[in-house]
Design an enzyme around this catalytic site. Sequence first.
Site, PDB file in Angstrom:
ATOM      1  N   ILE A  24     -76.985 -41.049 -31.730  1.00  0.00           N
ATOM      2  CA  ILE A  24     -76.415 -41.603 -30.492  1.00  0.00           C
ATOM      3  C   ILE A  24     -75.086 -42.297 -30.790  1.00  0.00           C
ATOM      4  CG2 ILE A  24     -76.782 -43.255 -28.619  1.00  0.00           C
ATOM      5  CD1 ILE A  24     -79.760 -42.700 -28.764  1.00  0.00           C
ATOM      6  N   ASP A  43     -71.216 -47.825 -40.936  1.00  0.00           N
ATOM      7  CA  ASP A  43     -72.553 -47.314 -41.241  1.00  0.00           C
ATOM      8  C   ASP A  43     -72.838 -47.509 -42.726  1.00  0.00           C
ATOM      9  OD1 ASP A  43     -74.388 -45.212 -39.357  1.00  0.00           O
ATOM     10  OD2 ASP A  43     -74.883 -45.256 -41.505  1.00  0.00           O
ATOM     11  N   ASP A  75     -73.461 -52.732 -44.814  1.00  0.00           N
ATOM     12  CA  ASP A  75     -74.893 -52.936 -44.592  1.00  0.00           C
ATOM     13  C   ASP A  75     -75.001 -54.061 -43.580  1.00  0.00           C
ATOM     14  OD1 ASP A  75     -77.526 -53.637 -44.566  1.00  0.00           O
ATOM     15  OD2 ASP A  75     -77.742 -53.768 -46.748  1.00  0.00           O
ATOM     16  N   TYR A 181     -91.396 -51.303 -34.223  1.00  0.00           N
ATOM     17  CA  TYR A 181     -90.227 -50.752 -33.518  1.00  0.00           C
ATOM     18  C   TYR A 181     -90.123 -51.338 -32.106  1.00  0.00           C
ATOM     19  CZ  TYR A 181     -86.868 -47.539 -31.475  1.00  0.00           C
ATOM     20  OH  TYR A 181     -85.753 -47.020 -30.838  1.00  0.00           O
ATOM     21  N   LYS A 185     -87.268 -53.894 -30.543  1.00  0.00           N
ATOM     22  CA  LYS A 185     -86.416 -53.480 -29.429  1.00  0.00           C
ATOM     23  C   LYS A 185     -86.530 -54.440 -28.246  1.00  0.00           C
ATOM     24  CE  LYS A 185     -84.250 -50.453 -31.409  1.00  0.00           C
ATOM     25  NZ  LYS A 185     -82.778 -50.498 -31.445  1.00  0.00           N
ATOM     26  N   VAL A 214     -84.437 -38.893 -27.583  1.00  0.00           N
ATOM     27  CA  VAL A 214     -83.482 -37.796 -27.764  1.00  0.00           C
ATOM     28  C   VAL A 214     -84.192 -36.618 -28.442  1.00  0.00           C
ATOM     29  CG1 VAL A 214     -81.385 -37.103 -29.009  1.00  0.00           C
ATOM     30  CG2 VAL A 214     -81.540 -39.383 -27.979  1.00  0.00           C
ATOM     31  N   TRP A 270     -92.405 -44.961 -13.669  1.00  0.00           N
ATOM     32  CA  TRP A 270     -93.775 -44.851 -13.150  1.00  0.00           C
ATOM     33  C   TRP A 270     -94.769 -45.336 -14.171  1.00  0.00           C
ATOM     34  CZ3 TRP A 270     -94.080 -38.776 -12.355  1.00  0.00           C
ATOM     35  CH2 TRP A 270     -93.955 -38.120 -13.590  1.00  0.00           C
TER      36      TRP A 270
END
Length: 270
Positions: A24, A43, A75, A181, A185, A214, A270
Amino acid sequence: MSLIDKLFRLDGRVAVVNGGAGRIGSRIAEVLVSAGAHVAILDLDEAAGRQQVERISQDLDSDSRCGTCHAYVADSTDPESLQAAQQQIEADLGAATILFNATQFRGTGFYGSDPADHPLDAWNKVMEVNVTGVLLACQTFHRSMKSQGGGAIINLSSTYGVVSADPRIYGDSGVNSPVSYGTSKSAVLNMTRYLAVHWREHGIRVNCLVPGGVFDNQGEEFVKNYSSRTPLGRMARADEYQGAALFMASPASSYMTGSIVTVDGGWTAW
Ligand SMILES: NC(=O)c1ccc[n+]([C@@H]2O[C@H](COP(=O)([O-])OP(=O)(O)OC[C@H]3O[C@@H](n4cnc5c(N)ncnc54)[C@H](O)[C@@H]3O)[C@@H](O)[C@H]2O)c1
């Protein structure tokens, strides 16, 4: 200048995409260059960063209104590494006024683990990259933005930071999305609001982009399950976040801060 240019052009602006070598992040870097920005792909993966710079520069070569694209290594969990990159970017391109945080820790061996015995070292690593690294990058580049009278920070969360991962779609695919994860987030969502409120007086807008999954050649069963669980009936392409990313980085979103922009094919509807 046309209204569209006034809203969306980033000519001469310096933008940093942390995690810009990823799926992304690299597409975000591309749209920012396309809008006229000078983009630093930051990166850990030096080779992947250089590859993306090459791809983007070649693809956009014929567009005279494009900015430029450059690779830097850092980093994001290490403040000194980030600071060195920030100084180099500032010396080469100028002070950054746009920052995207598109990093994530992609470990192996713990996806699919039951939350009851999710390994502590995996938990710590995910938190270090997905939460601490995002804060450190915001801290580092907020200094550049402050010196310029403002800027825009866009942090990438996930649908799994808003709602739980749905274990039913993973079946026997051998993968899952671990508790660390989703937790990391969610932290990004509220870090975004906190920074938006506390840095408002520096003219720094801080917003959060919430992408859905993705397509990346995951197994057939997983893709079928994910797609049928999604109102738009399919997974995303990585370039489908470019429109929202440009909106969030540009004057088009000048009255928006502390907000969440969800682009998930309806997953959370939904
Ligand atoms: N791909 C998806 O399906 C999806 C869905 C929802 C949310 N997201 C979020 O969007 C963002 C981008 O996802 P992606 O799929 O492009 O990820 P990706 O794994 O393709 O790219 C992440 C990049 O971050 C870099 N990175 C990792 N640790 C780093 C560190 N310590 N310092 C600097 N760079 C580091 C990696 O080298 C890699 O290039 C992530 O925050 C992810 O959580 C992705």
